[in-house]
Structure formats: structure tokens, C-alpha cells
Design a protein around this motif. Structure first.
Motif, PDB file in Angstrom:
ATOM      1  N   ASP A  49      -6.765  -3.422   1.635  1.00 32.87           N
ATOM      2  CA  ASP A  49      -5.948  -2.491   2.176  1.00 32.87           C
ATOM      3  C   ASP A  49      -6.432  -1.057   2.838  1.00 32.87           C
ATOM      4  O   ASP A  49      -5.857  -0.626   3.899  1.00 32.87           O
ATOM      5  CB  ASP A  49      -5.184  -1.877   0.917  1.00 32.87           C
ATOM      6  CG  ASP A  49      -4.111  -2.744   0.341  1.00 32.87           C
ATOM      7  OD1 ASP A  49      -3.656  -3.514   1.109  1.00 32.87           O
ATOM      8  OD2 ASP A  49      -3.784  -2.505  -1.005  1.00 32.87           O
ATOM      9  N   ILE A  54      -4.348   7.058   0.185  1.00 32.53           N
ATOM     10  CA  ILE A  54      -3.843   5.717   0.187  1.00 32.53           C
ATOM     11  C   ILE A  54      -4.112   5.282  -1.345  1.00 32.53           C
ATOM     12  O   ILE A  54      -5.202   5.657  -1.941  1.00 32.53           O
ATOM     13  CB  ILE A  54      -4.226   4.761   1.037  1.00 32.53           C
ATOM     14  CG1 ILE A  54      -5.995   4.658   0.842  1.00 32.53           C
ATOM     15  CG2 ILE A  54      -3.980   5.328   2.522  1.00 32.53           C
ATOM     16  CD1 ILE A  54      -6.425   3.522   1.938  1.00 32.53           C
ATOM     17  N   THR A  85       1.040   5.296   0.662  1.00 37.25           N
ATOM     18  CA  THR A  85       0.432   6.218   1.746  1.00 37.25           C
ATOM     19  C   THR A  85       1.133   7.751   1.576  1.00 37.25           C
ATOM     20  O   THR A  85       2.069   7.706   1.147  1.00 37.25           O
ATOM     21  CB  THR A  85       0.297   5.675   3.095  1.00 37.25           C
ATOM     22  OG1 THR A  85       1.686   5.704   3.700  1.00 37.25           O
ATOM     23  CG2 THR A  85      -0.317   4.377   3.056  1.00 37.25           C
ATOM     24  N   LEU A 136       0.855  -1.239   0.064  1.00 34.23           N
ATOM     25  CA  LEU A 136       0.057   0.152   0.097  1.00 34.23           C
ATOM     26  C   LEU A 136       0.806   1.328  -0.021  1.00 34.23           C
ATOM     27  O   LEU A 136       1.725   1.352   0.703  1.00 34.23           O
ATOM     28  CB  LEU A 136      -0.793   0.057   1.323  1.00 34.23           C
ATOM     29  CG  LEU A 136      -1.882   1.043   1.344  1.00 34.23           C
ATOM     30  CD1 LEU A 136      -2.928   0.966   0.495  1.00 34.23           C
ATOM     31  CD2 LEU A 136      -2.493   1.211   2.882  1.00 34.23           C
ATOM     32  N   PHE A 187      -5.384  -0.320   6.846  1.00 35.76           N
ATOM     33  CA  PHE A 187      -4.628   0.674   6.871  1.00 35.76           C
ATOM     34  C   PHE A 187      -5.397   1.466   8.159  1.00 35.76           C
ATOM     35  O   PHE A 187      -4.691   2.078   9.041  1.00 35.76           O
ATOM     36  CB  PHE A 187      -4.698   1.733   5.874  1.00 35.76           C
ATOM     37  CG  PHE A 187      -3.658   3.111   6.042  1.00 35.76           C
ATOM     38  CD1 PHE A 187      -2.420   2.913   6.001  1.00 35.76           C
ATOM     39  CD2 PHE A 187      -4.630   4.220   6.006  1.00 35.76           C
ATOM     40  CE1 PHE A 187      -1.904   4.108   6.446  1.00 35.76           C
ATOM     41  CE2 PHE A 187      -4.187   5.471   6.280  1.00 35.76           C
ATOM     42  CZ  PHE A 187      -2.751   5.362   6.236  1.00 35.76           C
TER      43      PHE A 187
END
Length: 207
Positions: free
Chosen positions: A184, A205, A169, A167, A188
């Protein structure tokens, strides 16, 4: 942790609820249509009601440690502003400080990169979902001006899928073509909750 959750029957919310229960949290939810729920757990407490009902919200938030919210969308965008305001009022009343909110990356925040994707998503959302744009902006302003330990997670188009393990970010240069998996997003948001990441920030994200 005892968590109050809102918006649990949506695309992200349902996966987030399953993930929170799998992680061992004690979860309390407010839901308009309990029959839509697929999650079953002795650690799940269900209250039927609407997030725009302050009394119903208060009953769910009282006695919890934190809040996860994925309210909003095309079927009830007013819950973004009205519902989140009710949640914040209840949090103040019961001394609950931590809230993690999921929103789209169309939500503009100071310091966002000026890329093609960001310029495209604004007009698109104002055409297909002007109420979402309005209520999301009202919500974000109120949250950012509060003294809560808040995080607003901003995602592009969400697709079904497990956590990818890679992922991205932060302040990303993403666009309408970008995607993120439900797994994901859930992972997160729970990581932000568990580890206190991005307090007072609105990270983007993307998978």
C-alpha cells in the motif's frame, strides 16, 4: 519517468523499488550496501554511496525527473535531515521539482487531528527513537519551506503485504495499533508521483 531513489534497502524502500521498476520507470539509486539489493533490471542504475555525501547524491539526481525517498530509521536517522537537504540542493541545481518522501505518522504537521493514538505515539517515539523525531522534524520543516513540489507520506507501523485495495488517506485518526502494508505504501507513493496528488501536503495513510 526517470526517478532517483534513496533508502531502497529498507522495509518500504525495497518494495517501492520493485514497484517502480514493475511500473516501467527508469530508476537510479544510491545505496551503501549494493550486495543487499535483490532487484535486477536493465532499467536500474546503481551507485554505491551514502545519502549524506552531497556529491554522491548529486550524481544520482542529475538528469532525473523526480525523487522518491524512504531515508531514515533507527540505523541512520541523520540521513533524514542531512541526506534530504543534500537531495533538495541537488534538485534545485538540476531543476528537478517533484519529491515524494515516506515518514512515520509521529511526524507532526499543522492541522493534525488530536486523537488518542496521536497523543500516544509522541512519547513512545521520544523514548525509543528520539533522534528520528528530531531529524524528521528538521527535514519536514526544510521540505515544507522549500519551493519544491513535495509530498510527505506519513505511515503507521508498516507490515509486509500486497496492496489491499482499500487504503485510507488524509488526516486520519490512527495510532500505534494501526498498520499499513508495504504494498500500500509503495502504490500510494507511486500514485502521488504519477498523478501529482497531495503536492504541498503530508497525508497520513493506513490499510
Amino acid at each position: 519517468m526517470k526517478i532517483a531513489m534513496f533508502g531502497v534497502t529498507g522495509t518500504v524502500g525495497s518494495v517501492l523499488l520493485d514497484s517502480a521498476l514493475a511500473a516501467g520507470h527508469d530508476v537510479r539509486i544510491l545505496v551503501r550496501s549494493p550486495e543487499k539489493l535483490t532487484a535486477r533490471s536493465p532499467f536500474l542504475s546503481v551507485t554505491e554511496g551514502d545519502a549524506c555525501d552531497a556529491a554522491a547524491v548529486d550524481g544520482v539526481v542529475a538528469g532525473t525527473d523526480a525523487v522518491l525517498s524512504s531515508l531514515g530509521g533507527f540505523r541512520g536517522p541523520e540521513s533524514l535531515s542531512i541526506g534530504t537537504a543534500a537531495i533538495m540542493d541537488s534538485m534545485a541545481r538540476h531543476s528537478v521539482r517533484r519529491i515524494v518522501i515516506m515518514q512515520g505518522f509521529h511526524l507532526h504537521m499543522d492541522g493534525d487531528p488530536r486523537n488518542v493514538g496521536k497523543r500516544l505515539i509522541g512519547p513512545i517515539m521520544k523514548t525509543v527513537g528520539p533522534a528520528i523525531v528530531h531529524h524528521a522534524a528538521v527535514m519536514a520543516t526544510a521540505v515544507a519551506e522549500s519551493d519544491l513540489d513535495w509530498t510527505i507520506v506519513r505511515a503507521p507501523r508498516v507490515v509486509a503485504g500486497d496492496p489491499t485495495g482499500h487504503l485510507r488517506t488524509g488526516r486520519l485518526k490512527i495510532g500505534p495499533w494501526s498498520t499499513v502494508t508495504t504494498g500500500d505504501v509503495a502504490a500510494f507513493m507511486l500514485d502521488c508521483l504519477d498523478n501529482g496528488r497531495y503536492v504541498g501536503a503530508a497525508p497520513m495513510i493506513a490499510s
